[in-house]
Design an enzyme around this catalytic site. Structure first.
Site, PDB file in Angstrom:
ATOM      1  N   LYS A 108       0.837  -1.206   0.000  1.00 23.78           N
ATOM      2  CA  LYS A 108       0.000   0.000   0.000  1.00 23.78           C
ATOM      3  C   LYS A 108       0.874   1.259   0.000  1.00 23.78           C
ATOM      4  CE  LYS A 108      -1.671   1.611   4.079  1.00 23.78           C
ATOM      5  NZ  LYS A 108      -1.390   3.012   4.402  1.00 23.78           N
ATOM      6  N   ASN A 109       1.912   1.258   0.858  1.00 24.59           N
ATOM      7  CA  ASN A 109       2.676   2.491   1.036  1.00 24.59           C
ATOM      8  C   ASN A 109       3.660   2.770  -0.096  1.00 24.59           C
ATOM      9  OD1 ASN A 109       1.194   2.994   3.269  1.00 24.59           O
ATOM     10  ND2 ASN A 109       2.803   2.503   4.761  1.00 24.59           N
TER      11      ASN A 109
ATOM     12  N   CYS B 265      -4.325  12.964  13.418  1.00 23.12           N
ATOM     13  CA  CYS B 265      -5.038  11.698  13.254  1.00 23.12           C
ATOM     14  C   CYS B 265      -4.854  10.886  14.511  1.00 23.12           C
ATOM     15  CB  CYS B 265      -4.532  10.948  12.040  1.00 23.12           C
ATOM     16  SG  CYS B 265      -2.913  10.262  12.305  1.00 23.12           S
TER      17      CYS B 265
ATOM     18  N   ASP C  83       5.000   0.571  11.882  1.00 22.15           N
ATOM     19  CA  ASP C  83       3.787  -0.052  11.340  1.00 22.15           C
ATOM     20  C   ASP C  83       3.654  -1.522  11.734  1.00 22.15           C
ATOM     21  OD1 ASP C  83       3.165   2.345  10.211  1.00 22.15           O
ATOM     22  OD2 ASP C  83       3.693   1.795   8.160  1.00 22.15           O
TER      23      ASP C  83
ATOM     24  N   ARG D  36      -8.646  -0.517   4.626  1.00 26.20           N
ATOM     25  CA  ARG D  36      -7.753   0.494   4.053  1.00 26.20           C
ATOM     26  C   ARG D  36      -6.430  -0.133   3.633  1.00 26.20           C
ATOM     27  NH1 ARG D  36      -5.851   4.151   7.980  1.00 26.20           N
ATOM     28  NH2 ARG D  36      -4.568   4.624   6.191  1.00 26.20           N
TER      29      ARG D  36
HETATM   30  C1  EPZ Z   1       4.450   7.053   6.418  1.00 27.51           C
HETATM   31  O1  EPZ Z   1       3.692   8.092   6.989  1.00 27.51           O
HETATM   32  C2  EPZ Z   1       3.530   5.864   6.285  1.00 27.51           C
HETATM   33  N1  EPZ Z   1       2.406   6.211   5.419  1.00 27.51           N
HETATM   34  C3  EPZ Z   1       3.038   5.441   7.654  1.00 27.51           C
HETATM   35  O2  EPZ Z   1       2.260   4.282   7.508  1.00 27.51           O
HETATM   36  C4  EPZ Z   1       4.255   5.107   8.533  1.00 27.51           C
HETATM   37  O3  EPZ Z   1       3.798   4.804   9.837  1.00 27.51           O
HETATM   38  C5  EPZ Z   1       5.204   6.304   8.584  1.00 27.51           C
HETATM   39  O4  EPZ Z   1       5.565   6.701   7.233  1.00 27.51           O
HETATM   40  C6  EPZ Z   1       6.484   6.006   9.343  1.00 27.51           C
HETATM   41  O5  EPZ Z   1       7.119   4.898   8.783  1.00 27.51           O
HETATM   42  C7  EPZ Z   1       2.500   5.959   4.114  1.00 27.51           C
HETATM   43  O6  EPZ Z   1       3.520   5.555   3.593  1.00 27.51           O
HETATM   44  C8  EPZ Z   1       1.276   6.223   3.289  1.00 27.51           C
HETATM   45  P1  EPZ Z   1       6.585  10.314   8.457  1.00 27.51           P
HETATM   46  P2  EPZ Z   1       4.267   9.592   7.002  1.00 27.51           P
HETATM   47  O7  EPZ Z   1       6.504  11.626   7.764  1.00 27.51           O
HETATM   48  O8  EPZ Z   1       5.052   9.804   5.780  1.00 27.51           O
HETATM   49  C9  EPZ Z   1       7.113  13.556  11.882  1.00 27.51           C
HETATM   50  C10 EPZ Z   1       0.347   2.956   7.835  1.00 27.51           C
HETATM   51  O9  EPZ Z   1      -0.177   2.404   8.820  1.00 27.51           O
HETATM   52  N2  EPZ Z   1       6.954  14.579  10.844  1.00 27.51           N
HETATM   53  O10 EPZ Z   1       7.740   9.431   8.155  1.00 27.51           O
HETATM   54  O11 EPZ Z   1       3.138  10.489   7.282  1.00 27.51           O
HETATM   55  C11 EPZ Z   1       5.836  12.754  12.126  1.00 27.51           C
HETATM   56  O12 EPZ Z   1       4.947  13.440  12.970  1.00 27.51           O
HETATM   57  C12 EPZ Z   1       0.873   4.359   7.911  1.00 27.51           C
HETATM   58  O13 EPZ Z   1       0.438   2.407   6.723  1.00 27.51           O
HETATM   59  C13 EPZ Z   1       7.183  15.887  11.167  1.00 27.51           C
HETATM   60  O14 EPZ Z   1       7.510  16.228  12.309  1.00 27.51           O
HETATM   61  O15 EPZ Z   1       5.227   9.511   8.276  1.00 27.51           O
HETATM   62  C14 EPZ Z   1       6.375  11.484  12.716  1.00 27.51           C
HETATM   63  O16 EPZ Z   1       6.632  11.680  14.074  1.00 27.51           O
HETATM   64  C15 EPZ Z   1       0.524   5.070   9.156  1.00 27.51           C
HETATM   65  N3  EPZ Z   1       7.021  16.841  10.196  1.00 27.51           N
HETATM   66  C16 EPZ Z   1       7.700  11.307  11.986  1.00 27.51           C
HETATM   67  O17 EPZ Z   1       8.032  12.590  11.443  1.00 27.51           O
HETATM   68  C17 EPZ Z   1       6.663  16.502   8.922  1.00 27.51           C
HETATM   69  O18 EPZ Z   1       6.541  17.418   8.082  1.00 27.51           O
HETATM   70  C18 EPZ Z   1       7.681  10.306  10.857  1.00 27.51           C
HETATM   71  O19 EPZ Z   1       6.546  10.578  10.026  1.00 27.51           O
HETATM   72  C19 EPZ Z   1       6.452  15.153   8.599  1.00 27.51           C
HETATM   73  C20 EPZ Z   1       6.612  14.198   9.578  1.00 27.51           C
END
Ligand code: EPZ
Length: 478
Positions: free
Chosen positions: A70-71, A174, A364, A456
């Protein structure tokens, strides 16, 4: 964001919140969900009220075909916005999130065609989707759509790179955390975009086009890396992305971009170099196997003491998870066809894990590992370092008899002799499936509510588990 909380009853130390079996607790509010209920394009009436019934105690034996990730599929689909030519994606999983993203892309003017099934085609292989963004008809991604799936925010970079402007709703928080987008915006600003926030929307403009630059992420972000990578393929000159996320899904997207004519190097490392090109072309790309789905079924096989072959699984994307399973006493064998997971009567040992960006243990899979450790012989420690609120499954696991104490970002999981079936509620995608895993081992019936979370991200979950002997049934309402 509202949260649900257990009654606090510290045990050894005041900082510890214990969620133990038989202790009363109150649900103050709904924990929220990453993805508010929505009507899928092909959604049957009563879909939102579906439940899954699991009669635990069956040992899983057999094989499961692993679906496309999915990701990876989501950002690959978004990459279609970068070109006027057709992007063909194979092995796309049949998921609610994919359907929703198709709807979002259609709104921008992407034409799509899903290839019909061929005679004798293996049902377990995902769909082939042709995406053609000959012209972008709308550069706005509205709140109504973006608020339903965070990854849709990633259209920002490609739209901006291709059309020099984009207006995309802020995704909001979320269930698993606040999830800001500052790193996405910083990266696009480094590429020369002017960004303003207007009425809950990010309005990005680059009238003279984007120009390559050095982007140094202070923190690893999967989404911000995707956004910066896709945008920089069409920027003038060279872009260097430092401290880039190294998740295999990023590499899959980078490889697809190169097939489209992009010039990305350093793939798989934390430094990506991109030489911008004038335009991108079409490509034909196969979505890589889902490592999170693989890990999930590995835990399911392990908790039931079964023996399951995960066909098409990529062991090389799961080093940290496989090490954890081996430490827990689970047998892991990898060969060219996939991964075989077995635990024939061996005891489960407790383990200590911190979630980390790839190649560390994935957040995840944290909930699924916790479900497994509820039955280990001793106390496991699981620390969540990526998201600040990703423990909603703890209270639901406790309903099944798990003994888990929370202390800040760390869960102490004391293994129990048995879990007992109960009614439980899904709160987000991975939390939901952890309850399925625990339900497979619990005595009696577990009924999982809010199944739309599972839909999802897990393709034909019931069928895959049933094929290995699990008693899992969808109870469709309406
Ligand atoms: C991706 O989300 C995945 N989603 C998530 O999978 C996964 O849990 C996550 O990466 C971490 O591996 C998809 O690929 C669609 P991040 P993403 O930006 O990109 C902080 C699932 O269950 N951050 O790597 O949104 C954030 O708050 C989902 O399939 C900032 O501070 O995650 C977090 O603490 C859920 N500022 C950390 O970085 C930003 O601008 C990592 O988040 C962006 C992120």
């Amino acid at each position: 964001m509202k949260q649900r909380r257990a009654l606090r009853k510290p045990i050894n130390d005041d900082s510890v919140e214990r969620v133990a079996p038989k202790r009363p607790y109150v649900l103050v509010t709904d924990a929220g969900h990453e993805n508010p209920p929505f009507k899928r394009l092909d959604q049957p009436t009563g879909f939102l009220m579906d439940r899954i019934s699991i009669r635990g105690g069956k040992i899983l034996n057999g094989s499961i075909q692993i679906s496309g990730a999915k990701n990876a599929a989501l950002p690959l689909m978004i990459a279609s916005l970068l070109t006027a030519k057709t992007l063909i994606l194979r092995n796309v999983p049949r998921l609610a999130d994919v359907n929703l993203l198709l709807r979002i892309l259609r709104n921008h003017g992407v034409d799509m065609m899903v290839e019909g099934k061929r005679a004798k085609q293996d049902e377990s292989v995902g769909e082939t989707i042709h995406l053609s963004a000959r012209s972008i008809v709308d550069t706005t991604a509205p709140y109504e759509l973006v608020s339903r799936m965070r990854a849709s925010f990633w259209v920002l970079g490609p739209l901006l790179a291709r059309c020099s402007e984009a207006k995309v709703s802020l995704p909001g928080g979320c269930a698993i955390g606040t999830r800001p987008v500052d790193l996405h915006l910083m990266a696009l600003e480094q590429l020369g975009a002017n960004i303003e926030i207007e009425g809950g929307y990010v309005v990005a403009r680059a009238p003279k086009g984007l120009r390559g630059n050095r982007i140094v992420f202070p923190k690893v972000s999967v989404g911000a890396t995707h956004n910066a990578l896709m945008a920089s393929t069409l920027a003038r000159g060279e872009t260097i992305i430092e401290n880039a996320a190294r998740e295999p899904e990023i590499s899959d997207v980078a490889e697809c971009l190169n097939k489209m004519g992009a010039r990305v190097s350093g793939i798989g490392s934390s430094t990506l170099q991109i030489q911008g090109v004038e335009e991108l072309g079409g490509a034909d790309h196969m979505v890589l196997a889902d490592r999170i789905e693989t890990g999930t079924y590995a835990m399911a096989a392990a908790i039931t003491g079964g023996d399951v072959l995960l066909k098409g699984a990529r062991a090389d994307h799961l080093d940290a998870m496989l090490l954890a399973l081996r430490q827990a006493g689970v047998k892991v064998e990898a060969d060219g066809s996939g991964l075989r997971i077995s635990r024939n009567g061996n005891r489960l040992y407790p383990i200590n894990i911190d979630t980390l960006p790839y190649p560390g243990f994935p957040t995840d899979l944290q909930a699924q590992l916790m479900a497994l450790m509820t039955m280990a012989d001793g106390v496991s420690t699981i620390r969540e370092t990526i998201f600040e609120n990703r423990f909603m499954h703890v209270q639901e696991l406790a309903r099944l008899g798990a003994d888990i104490a929370l202390a800040g970002d760390t869960a102490h999981v004391r293994g129990v002799d048995k879990l007992m079936g109960a009614q439980v509620m899904a709160t987000d995608l991975r939390a939901s499936v952890s309850l399925v895993i625990a339900g497979l081992a619990a005595e009696g019936e577990t009924v999982l509510h809010r199944v739309y979370h599972l839909d999802r991200g897990f393709e034909t979950l019931e069928a895959k588990l049933q094929a290995c002997g699990a008693s899992v049934e969808r109870l469709t309402a309406g």
